[in-house]
Scaffold this motif. Structure first.
Motif, PDB file in Angstrom:
ATOM      1  N   LEU A 132      63.553  48.894  56.593  1.00 59.79           N
ATOM      2  CA  LEU A 132      62.489  48.234  57.354  1.00 59.79           C
ATOM      3  C   LEU A 132      62.663  46.731  57.315  1.00 59.79           C
ATOM      4  N   ASP A 133      63.052  46.179  56.178  1.00 61.13           N
ATOM      5  CA  ASP A 133      63.243  44.738  56.093  1.00 61.13           C
ATOM      6  C   ASP A 133      64.300  44.258  57.081  1.00 61.13           C
ATOM      7  N   GLU A 134      65.401  45.018  57.206  1.00 62.59           N
ATOM      8  CA  GLU A 134      66.428  44.647  58.181  1.00 62.59           C
ATOM      9  C   GLU A 134      65.885  44.736  59.603  1.00 62.59           C
ATOM     10  N   LEU A 135      65.109  45.768  59.871  1.00 66.53           N
ATOM     11  CA  LEU A 135      64.512  45.925  61.196  1.00 66.53           C
ATOM     12  C   LEU A 135      63.580  44.757  61.516  1.00 66.53           C
ATOM     13  N   LEU A 136      62.842  44.297  60.519  1.00 68.61           N
ATOM     14  CA  LEU A 136      61.937  43.177  60.741  1.00 68.61           C
ATOM     15  C   LEU A 136      62.688  41.904  61.135  1.00 68.61           C
ATOM     16  N   GLY A 137      63.911  41.754  60.604  1.00 65.81           N
ATOM     17  CA  GLY A 137      64.721  40.618  61.022  1.00 65.81           C
ATOM     18  C   GLY A 137      65.027  40.670  62.505  1.00 65.81           C
ATOM     19  N   VAL A 142      63.448  39.303  68.665  1.00 64.66           N
ATOM     20  CA  VAL A 142      63.039  39.784  69.984  1.00 64.66           C
ATOM     21  C   VAL A 142      61.556  39.606  70.261  1.00 64.66           C
ATOM     22  N   ALA A 143      60.738  39.395  69.221  1.00 63.98           N
ATOM     23  CA  ALA A 143      59.293  39.328  69.461  1.00 63.98           C
ATOM     24  C   ALA A 143      58.577  38.288  68.610  1.00 63.98           C
ATOM     25  N   GLY A 144      58.924  38.173  67.328  1.00 60.30           N
ATOM     26  CA  GLY A 144      58.229  37.212  66.479  1.00 60.30           C
ATOM     27  C   GLY A 144      58.366  35.797  66.990  1.00 60.30           C
ATOM     28  N   VAL A 145      59.573  35.408  67.382  1.00 57.87           N
ATOM     29  CA  VAL A 145      59.783  34.052  67.886  1.00 57.87           C
ATOM     30  C   VAL A 145      59.057  33.837  69.206  1.00 57.87           C
ATOM     31  N   VAL A 146      58.908  34.898  69.994  1.00 62.88           N
ATOM     32  CA  VAL A 146      58.153  34.785  71.248  1.00 62.88           C
ATOM     33  C   VAL A 146      56.681  34.494  70.935  1.00 62.88           C
ATOM     34  N   ARG A 311      57.153  38.975  55.640  1.00 65.67           N
ATOM     35  CA  ARG A 311      57.724  38.343  56.820  1.00 65.67           C
ATOM     36  C   ARG A 311      59.231  38.281  56.633  1.00 65.67           C
ATOM     37  N   PRO A 312      60.005  38.544  57.688  1.00 70.22           N
ATOM     38  CA  PRO A 312      61.463  38.550  57.524  1.00 70.22           C
ATOM     39  C   PRO A 312      61.998  37.170  57.181  1.00 70.22           C
ATOM     40  N   ALA A 313      63.066  37.126  56.417  1.00 73.52           N
ATOM     41  CA  ALA A 313      63.730  35.865  56.099  1.00 73.52           C
ATOM     42  C   ALA A 313      64.442  35.355  57.340  1.00 73.52           C
TER      43      ALA A 313
END
Length: 314
Positions: A132-137, A142-146, A311-313
């Motif tokens: 899951l941590d890798e997926l969060l990266g 694709v979405a967090g930065v948006v 939160r992803p690194a």
């Protein structure tokens, strides 16, 4: 510096969002006019990049996949984005002119746009995620930065609130992944953590098979549950937005979260079905978002289930 022919980027962006996202289009109507104009312009660039990378139009397949390899298409998007940010939009898709206008008005850092394009590069490489941590990266790109870019367009500069905007993007993407598990698997794309698949005793190719609907339902539930702390975190940042923006974002949060809850409730019956919200559910979300925008809510508390929230690194 060359100049592109005059384009009504506002009208272009309105057509883009109407075609590409009924859920977000409904929420976006609640922004004040100036904010809405730039939010939908930013959406139009995101939508165009997604369509080019996936060989789609408005988020939907229109025929055979493009012959040009996805890596080459993404490289083209990066070049065109750099041109637009430098003020040269001649000959480019109108979405790049829209991008140039928004980036200039709000002094948006070019690095954030490149972070988003990185997500398409990961897709181009067929990347799969072990945990899951890798997926969060991946979800960050694709979405967090948006979410961060959208918040900047709404006038947010507080880093804590920008973090909350990132969290909402992560929650949206986890919901999207849960909804599209079967469809994505049919196209050879697997975003569910591979460790979870092994726990279920299934292979990536099994996700599209009706015989494994029960396992897919359990995986969807895990994705929806993983999104919950991020929705909770994001709600704490909504109160720091301008009131109209808080109404729009609060509505979007309710609409997308509802999709996840419906997936869980449907269980195996959702296999192969595209779950969405109806008109009545969107109306309820608008009312709920409006109430949330006008009432006082405490800010600064940690989200629920903090042990599950990370939160992803980046």
């Amino acid at each position: 510096m060359s100049r592109a022919a005059a384009v009504d980027t506002g009208a272009f962006a309105e057509r883009s969002i109407a075609k590409g996202s009924k859920s977000f289009a409904a929420a976006a109507r609640l922004f004040d006019a100036a904010t809405r104009g730039d939010v939908v312009r930013l959406y139009a660039w995101c939508r165009h990049c997604d369509d080019v990378a996936d060989g789609q139009e408005g988020g939907h397949l229109t025929g055979a996949r493009p012959e040009v390899a996805i890596a080459e298409r993404v490289a083209g998007l990066r070049r065109d984005t750099d041109r637009a940010l430098a003020g040269d939009t001649a000959g480019l898709d109108p979405s790049f002119q829209a991008l140039a206008e928004v980036a200039r008005r709000h002094a948006l850092p070019p690095a954030l746009f490149h972070e988003h394009l990185k997500g398409f590069e990961l897709d181009a490489g067929g990347r799969r995620y072990e945990t899951l941590d890798e997926l969060l990266g991946y979800c960050w790109h694709v979405a967090g930065v948006v979410g961060v870019l959208m918040a900047r367009v709404m006038g947010v500069t507080d880093e804590a609130v920008l973090d909350r905007a990132c969290d909402l993007g992560l929650a949206f993407q986890l919901t999207n992944i849960a909804r599209d598990v079967v469809e994505d698997a049919g196209e050879g794309r697997v975003y569910v953590p591979l460790a979870w698949l092994r726990e279920e005793g299934i292979a990536p190719a099994d996700l599209a098979q009706p015989a494994h609907a029960a396992a897919v339902a359990r995986l969807r539930r895990r994705l929806v549950e993983a999104a919950e702390p991020y929705y909770a975190s994001a709600r704490q940042g909504v109160d720091r937005l301008p009131r109209r923006s808080a109404w729009a974002i609060g509505t979007a949060e309710r609409v997308y979260r509802r999709i996840g809850l419906k997936l869980v409730a449907a269980g195996e019956a959702a296999h192969g079905q595209r779950v969405s919200t109806g008109t009545g559910e969107k109306a309820a979300a608008i009312l709920g978002g409006g109430w949330g925008a006008v009432r006082f809510r405490a800010y600064g508390e940690e989200p629920r289930d903090p042990a599950l929230w990370r939160r992803p690194a980046i």
